[in-house]
Design an enzyme around this catalytic site. Structure first.
Site, PDB file in Angstrom:
ATOM      1  NE  ARG A  55      -2.744   0.253   3.748  1.00  0.00           N
ATOM      2  CZ  ARG A  55      -1.862   1.037   4.281  1.00  0.00           C
ATOM      3  NH1 ARG A  55      -2.141   2.595   3.948  1.00  0.00           N
ATOM      4  NH2 ARG A  55      -2.356   0.830   5.639  1.00  0.00           N
ATOM      5  CG  ASP A 180      -8.821  14.477 -15.454  1.00  0.00           C
ATOM      6  OD1 ASP A 180      -8.400  13.520 -15.934  1.00  0.00           O
ATOM      7  OD2 ASP A 180     -10.398  13.654 -14.900  1.00  0.00           O
TER       8      ASP A 180
HETATM    9  N1  PLP Z   1     -11.783  11.785 -14.614  1.00  0.00           N
HETATM   10  C1  PLP Z   1     -12.122  11.511 -16.317  1.00  0.00           C
HETATM   11  C2  PLP Z   1     -12.167  12.671 -17.201  1.00  0.00           C
HETATM   12  C3  PLP Z   1     -12.883   9.837 -16.475  1.00  0.00           C
HETATM   13  O1  PLP Z   1     -13.767  10.184 -17.475  1.00  0.00           O
HETATM   14  C4  PLP Z   1     -12.584   9.212 -15.185  1.00  0.00           C
HETATM   15  C5  PLP Z   1     -13.487   7.982 -15.937  1.00  0.00           C
HETATM   16  O2  PLP Z   1     -14.540   8.061 -16.661  1.00  0.00           O
HETATM   17  C6  PLP Z   1     -12.816   9.248 -14.024  1.00  0.00           C
HETATM   18  C7  PLP Z   1     -11.481  10.676 -14.432  1.00  0.00           C
HETATM   19  C8  PLP Z   1     -12.275   8.587 -12.625  1.00  0.00           C
HETATM   20  O3  PLP Z   1     -11.893   7.723 -13.657  1.00  0.00           O
HETATM   21  P1  PLP Z   1     -12.152   6.349 -12.622  1.00  0.00           P
HETATM   22  O4  PLP Z   1     -13.029   5.894 -13.290  1.00  0.00           O
HETATM   23  O5  PLP Z   1     -10.918   5.168 -12.883  1.00  0.00           O
HETATM   24  O6  PLP Z   1     -12.030   6.401 -11.703  1.00  0.00           O
END
Ligand code: PLP
Length: 390
Positions: A55, A180
């Protein structure tokens, strides 16, 4: 080295002298044995030292983390169990009651839910803004603003954030810039080079690329920030499993090739859809008609693999289309080698009524397509037969 070379040559540290495996060994162990109590204590005190407990760190997971740091141009990375693990880890580590967050309006739904929870239960103030107006950011920022949260390419509208402008403004104000980058991947955009402090990923998407693994990551420009977030992610139990890390590493080796084909196929699909009478609008950021086109050419080195389009026949046509495709599959994720479709108004955005859908830029007849890497004529044959019936 170029990202295309870095991806093939993922980090693979030698285990010892002599010959060594070409592929990264999968160290599927929860804990690591020591000969001396002092050595174990020393390793526990150093998160970058020898592995103690998976972890907190594992050789396969570290290989992925170093590979991701190299691909994004970061100082350090943290691999997590999912994209949400990375996003929650970053937000819970860096925010406290009374802090103010500025977030792009069209965020992924799961991110939006975490922010709503932080606002509702933890006294964090969250304010939403568009992704392309530096003036709006400058008017909204205040002494308590700690974090700016953006997405390189937003889902499902394909809106592209003004990363250079907004991240520079955040830096001037001492606000941590988080991006992101899941839909672009480090092949199309590297936000740390544009001024971000942290990049987060759902590696479930393009980095993994084969719809067979869940994972996430946060990559940091500053090692101290990495340590702060890593400590919280270890407490939350959000860190990655070695097998998931191993699958993700295997996926990364073909990421640049896959991204190139996703972009080529997406462009062909977007242009053919735009010329089809059943289609009212197409959203793909490298299409000249897209509102983000100018920014997209500046920020991205390709248009990405996600194409959304509005069917002229509205909700019924959208639903019919996703049920009529045969080669493409009706499934929620994106970024894998196979083409997937969804109808956001009846799935991911089903809780929104007509006006709220419109405010999010989503029509009742919208279809979101994660364009795969199939031979384009087979894919188009499937899309056109499904269009003919919708
Ligand atoms: N960020 C974006 C832009 C996503 O499209 C998604 C999932 O669709 C996520 C984060 C979340 O990712 P996860 O499903 O791997 O937790």
């Amino acid at each position: 080295m170029d990202v295309r070379t870095r991806a093939v040559h993922v980090v693979n540290e030698p285990l010892g002298e002599g010959s060594r495996p070409l592929s990264v060994p999968l160290v599927q162990s929860s804990a690591f044995a020591f000969d001396s109590a002092d050595e174990l204590a020393r390793a526990m005190a150093d998160p970058d030292g020898e592995a103690v407990y998976s972890r907190r760190g594992n050789p396969t997971v570290r290989a992925l983390e170093r590979t991701l740091a190299g691909l994004e141009g970061g100082a350090a990375a943290m691999s997590t169990a999912s994209g949400m693990g990375a996003i929650s880890g970053v937000l819970f580590a860096l925010l406290k009651p009374g802090d103010h967050v500025l977030a792009q309006r069209c965020l992924y739904g799961g991110t939006y839910s975490v922010l709503a929870d932080l606002a509702g239960r933890f006294g964090v103030e969250v304010q939403y803004l568009g992704g392309d107006d530096v003036g709006e950011f400058e008017r909204a920022v205040r002494g308590t603003t700690r974090l700016l949260l953006l997405e390189t390419i937003a889902n499902p509208t394909g809106e592209v954030a003004d990363l250079p402008g907004l991240l520079a403004a955040a830096r001037r104000s001492g606000v941590v810039g988080v991006v992101d980058n899941s839909l672009a991947s480090p092949v199309l955009c590297r936000p740390l080079e544009l001024g971000a402090d942290i990049v987060v990923h759902s590696t479930t998407k393009y980095l993994g690329g084969h719809s067979d693994v869940l994972g996430g990551a946060a990559v940091f420009a500053d090692p101290a920030l990495h340590r702060r977030v890593w400590t919280r992610a270890v407490e939350l139990g959000a860190t990655a499993d070695p097998f998931a890390a191993w699958l993700t590493l295997r996926g990364i080796q073909t990421l640049p090739l896959r991204m190139a084909q996703h972009c080529l196929n997406a462009e062909a699909v977007a242009r053919r859809l735009a010329a089809h009478p059943a289609v009212a609008a197409v959203h793909w950021p490298w299409l000249e008609s897209h509102p983000s086109y100018g920014l997209a050419r500046k920020v991205l080195s390709g248009g990405g693999g996600m194409v959304s389009f509005e069917l002229a026949g509205g909700r019924a046509a959208g639903r019919a289309f996703v049920e009529r495709v045969r080669l493409a599959r009706l499934a929620l994720s994106l970024g894998g080698v196979e083409t997937l479709v969804t109808h956001p108004a009846s799935t991911s955005h089903r809780e929104l009524d007509g006006p709220a859908l419109a405010a999010a830029g989503i029509g009742a007849g919208m279809v979101r397509m994660s364009v795969g890497i199939e031979y384009i004529e087979d894919l188009w044959a499937d899309i056109s037969q499904a269009l003919d019936g919708s």
